[in-house]
Design an enzyme around this catalytic site. Structure first.
Site, PDB file in Angstrom:
ATOM      1  N   SER A 119      34.418  48.681  32.086  1.00 29.46           N
ATOM      2  CA  SER A 119      34.991  47.705  31.154  1.00 29.46           C
ATOM      3  C   SER A 119      34.162  47.609  29.881  1.00 29.46           C
ATOM      4  CB  SER A 119      34.988  46.311  31.780  1.00 29.46           C
ATOM      5  OG  SER A 119      35.607  46.325  33.026  1.00 29.46           O
ATOM      6  N   HIS A 140      40.319  53.510  31.137  1.00 26.59           N
ATOM      7  CA  HIS A 140      40.189  52.077  31.457  1.00 26.59           C
ATOM      8  C   HIS A 140      41.527  51.440  31.834  1.00 26.59           C
ATOM      9  CE1 HIS A 140      39.074  47.765  30.047  1.00 26.59           C
ATOM     10  NE2 HIS A 140      38.750  47.932  31.299  1.00 26.59           N
ATOM     11  N   GLU A 152      43.502  52.052  28.461  1.00 24.00           N
ATOM     12  CA  GLU A 152      42.750  52.407  27.257  1.00 24.00           C
ATOM     13  C   GLU A 152      42.065  53.749  27.502  1.00 24.00           C
ATOM     14  OE1 GLU A 152      40.755  48.934  24.788  1.00 24.00           O
ATOM     15  OE2 GLU A 152      40.458  48.613  26.900  1.00 24.00           O
ATOM     16  N   ASN A 190      39.124  43.995  25.751  1.00 23.85           N
ATOM     17  CA  ASN A 190      38.099  43.005  26.075  1.00 23.85           C
ATOM     18  C   ASN A 190      37.360  42.508  24.834  1.00 23.85           C
ATOM     19  OD1 ASN A 190      38.628  42.843  28.797  1.00 23.85           O
ATOM     20  ND2 ASN A 190      37.340  44.592  29.288  1.00 23.85           N
TER      21      ASN A 190
HETATM   22  N1  LIG Z   1      38.129  43.847  38.045  1.00 29.76           N
HETATM   23  C1  LIG Z   1      38.698  44.037  36.881  1.00 29.76           C
HETATM   24  O1  LIG Z   1      39.484  43.185  36.397  1.00 29.76           O
HETATM   25  C2  LIG Z   1      38.453  45.322  36.125  1.00 29.76           C
HETATM   26  C3  LIG Z   1      39.354  45.709  35.120  1.00 29.76           C
HETATM   27  C4  LIG Z   1      39.142  46.918  34.450  1.00 29.76           C
HETATM   28  C5  LIG Z   1      38.031  47.696  34.765  1.00 29.76           C
HETATM   29  N2  LIG Z   1      37.156  47.280  35.734  1.00 29.76           N
HETATM   30  C6  LIG Z   1      36.012  48.159  36.048  1.00 29.76           C
HETATM   31  O2  LIG Z   1      36.289  48.890  37.229  1.00 29.76           O
HETATM   32  C7  LIG Z   1      35.072  49.162  37.942  1.00 29.76           C
HETATM   33  C8  LIG Z   1      35.201  48.651  39.364  1.00 29.76           C
HETATM   34  O3  LIG Z   1      35.484  47.265  39.344  1.00 29.76           O
HETATM   35  P1  LIG Z   1      36.113  46.514  40.620  1.00 29.76           P
HETATM   36  O4  LIG Z   1      36.580  45.195  40.111  1.00 29.76           O
HETATM   37  O5  LIG Z   1      37.028  47.431  41.330  1.00 29.76           O
HETATM   38  O6  LIG Z   1      34.784  46.297  41.507  1.00 29.76           O
HETATM   39  P2  LIG Z   1      34.693  46.064  43.096  1.00 29.76           P
HETATM   40  O7  LIG Z   1      33.417  45.328  43.294  1.00 29.76           O
HETATM   41  O8  LIG Z   1      35.962  45.482  43.630  1.00 29.76           O
HETATM   42  O9  LIG Z   1      34.571  47.554  43.707  1.00 29.76           O
HETATM   43  C9  LIG Z   1      33.491  48.401  43.472  1.00 29.76           C
HETATM   44  C10 LIG Z   1      33.392  49.390  44.632  1.00 29.76           C
HETATM   45  O10 LIG Z   1      32.426  50.376  44.282  1.00 29.76           O
HETATM   46  C11 LIG Z   1      31.746  50.745  45.482  1.00 29.76           C
HETATM   47  N3  LIG Z   1      30.481  51.406  45.143  1.00 29.76           N
HETATM   48  C12 LIG Z   1      29.318  50.856  44.752  1.00 29.76           C
HETATM   49  N4  LIG Z   1      28.390  51.819  44.555  1.00 29.76           N
HETATM   50  C13 LIG Z   1      28.993  53.002  44.845  1.00 29.76           C
HETATM   51  C14 LIG Z   1      28.556  54.355  44.839  1.00 29.76           C
HETATM   52  N5  LIG Z   1      27.293  54.688  44.510  1.00 29.76           N
HETATM   53  N6  LIG Z   1      29.446  55.322  45.190  1.00 29.76           N
HETATM   54  C15 LIG Z   1      30.711  54.994  45.526  1.00 29.76           C
HETATM   55  N7  LIG Z   1      31.179  53.726  45.554  1.00 29.76           N
HETATM   56  C16 LIG Z   1      30.328  52.745  45.213  1.00 29.76           C
HETATM   57  C17 LIG Z   1      31.570  49.426  46.224  1.00 29.76           C
HETATM   58  O11 LIG Z   1      31.297  49.642  47.601  1.00 29.76           O
HETATM   59  C18 LIG Z   1      32.942  48.760  45.961  1.00 29.76           C
HETATM   60  O12 LIG Z   1      33.856  49.086  46.995  1.00 29.76           O
HETATM   61  C19 LIG Z   1      33.962  48.502  37.118  1.00 29.76           C
HETATM   62  O13 LIG Z   1      33.406  49.462  36.272  1.00 29.76           O
HETATM   63  C20 LIG Z   1      34.708  47.434  36.323  1.00 29.76           C
HETATM   64  O14 LIG Z   1      34.080  47.092  35.119  1.00 29.76           O
HETATM   65  C21 LIG Z   1      37.355  46.123  36.438  1.00 29.76           C
END
Ligand SMILES: NC(=O)c1ccc[n+]([C@@H]2O[C@H](COP(=O)([O-])OP(=O)(O)OC[C@H]3O[C@@H](n4cnc5c(N)ncnc54)[C@H](O)[C@@H]3O)[C@@H](O)[C@H]2O)c1
Length: 291
Positions: A119, A140, A152, A190
């Site tokens: 993000s 994104h 994005e 964002n």
């Molecule tokens: N939540 C949102 O609204 C949103 C929106 C757009 C982008 N994002 C981005 O997406 C990404 C993930 O966010 P999320 O909300 O899904 O987080 P989340 O916490 O729900 O999931 C993250 C996952 O990554 C796994 N993980 C951690 N370290 C790891 C590794 N070394 N290898 C493999 N897996 C690993 C964790 O076990 C977990 O299952 C982030 O970069 C976040 O900024 C989030």
């Protein structure tokens, strides 16, 4: 370049949604995580979400079964490397993402495109540690992935045209729309959305309105489908604060200073819906404003 196999790293909120839409669009998906439990939960959730689409008559039972059959899971980086396109969607910490790309490096095919769903972290910086900054892009998705129309696409300083165009075709095949963004802190959505949320928190902090009046004002007065404080609880107040910090540090402009009240909620562990308390309290039947 034709993409057929996609590796998704991180099976959390975003990773499972990305695997879901990719499999429905006909791609073979390999989903990975560090936790087998996260993988099991993600596959179960994808199955439930596909079932919901069947019950709403958006897809047939056959399409559901075929899509689910296209998703495999793995704990091994080697399996993820042997794909055409990798989408990293692991925890939003730069060191976590750097380690992932470092360990993926030796397993990649020469043509594999690397992308991150981050993000806010610099695409150029993540790309610079890999052996292929020209084949690295920000991919994104918005949350929830199956419902949100926008993706994005963020070019790092070295990203080449072919990589961008290949990923643009993937977005089109998903039936989604791409917005092209340059690699500056928090990109487009964002950069605009989160300072608006932060301003809503200042409006609350300064007593201009209470939670209810601020959300109602923006819903009825600006035609927003959700009020900014309700939206902040949905995104997660820790995420909102992290993005404000990236903007404040990355652009060095005081207009991006995080509101002290936002910091206070995060310090209290009141992070929004995920912890059942934020600007609203979600522990009862109906959300109740906390101020
Ligand atoms: N939540 C949102 O609204 C949103 C929106 C757009 C982008 N994002 C981005 O997406 C990404 C993930 O966010 P999320 O909300 O899904 O987080 P989340 O916490 O729900 O999931 C993250 C996952 O990554 C796994 N993980 C951690 N370290 C790891 C590794 N070394 N290898 C493999 N897996 C690993 C964790 O076990 C977990 O299952 C982030 O970069 C976040 O900024 C989030």
């Amino acid at each position: 370049m034709e993409i057929s196999k996609i590796g998704v790293i991180g099976a959390g909120q975003m990773g499972n949604g990305i695997a879901h839409v990719m499999a429905l669009a006909g791609y073979e998906v390999r989903l990975s995580d560090i936790s087998q439990d996260a993988l099991d939960k993600a596959v179960a959730l994808i199955a439930r979400n596909l079932d919901r689409q069947v019950s709403r008559e958006k897809i047939s039972g056959e399409v559901r079964d075929t899509a689910l059959g296209r998703i495999s899971t793995t704990l091994e980086m080697a399996d993820i490397g042997q794909t055409d396109l990798v989408i990293e969607a692991a925890t939003e910490q730069e060191t976590v993402k750097q380690k992932i790309f470092d360990s993926l490096g030796p397993h990649l095919l020469p043509h594999t495109i690397l992308t991150s769903n981050t993000s806010s972290i610099s695409i150029t910086r993540l790309a610079s540690r890999t052996d292929r900054p020209e084949k690295f892009l920000g991919f994104h998705f918005m949350n929830p992935v199956p419902l949100m129309q926008l993706v994005e696409l963020i070019r790092g300083i070295a990203t080449d045209r072919e990589t961008y165009e290949t990923c643009l075709k993937v977005v089109e095949r998903l039936g989604k729309t791409a917005a092209s963004a340059e690699d500056f802190p928090a990109f487009i959505v964002n950069r605009i959305l989160v300072p608006m949320i932060n301003e809503a928190v200042y409006t609350l902090y300064e007593g201009v309105g209470n939670v209810k009046s601020i959300d109602m004002a923006m819903k009825l007065g600006a035609n927003h489908p959700m009020g900014p404080l309700e939206l902040a609880d949905f995104i997660g107040l820790d995420t909102c604060l992290a993005i404000m910090n990236v903007l404040h540090e990355g652009l060095a402009d005081t207009k991006y200073r995080p509101c002290p009240l936002l910091t206070k909620y995060v310090e209290a562990g009141w992070l929004g819906r995920k912890t059942k308390r934020g600007f609203y309290d979600y522990r009862g039947e109906e959300p109740v404003p906390t101020r």
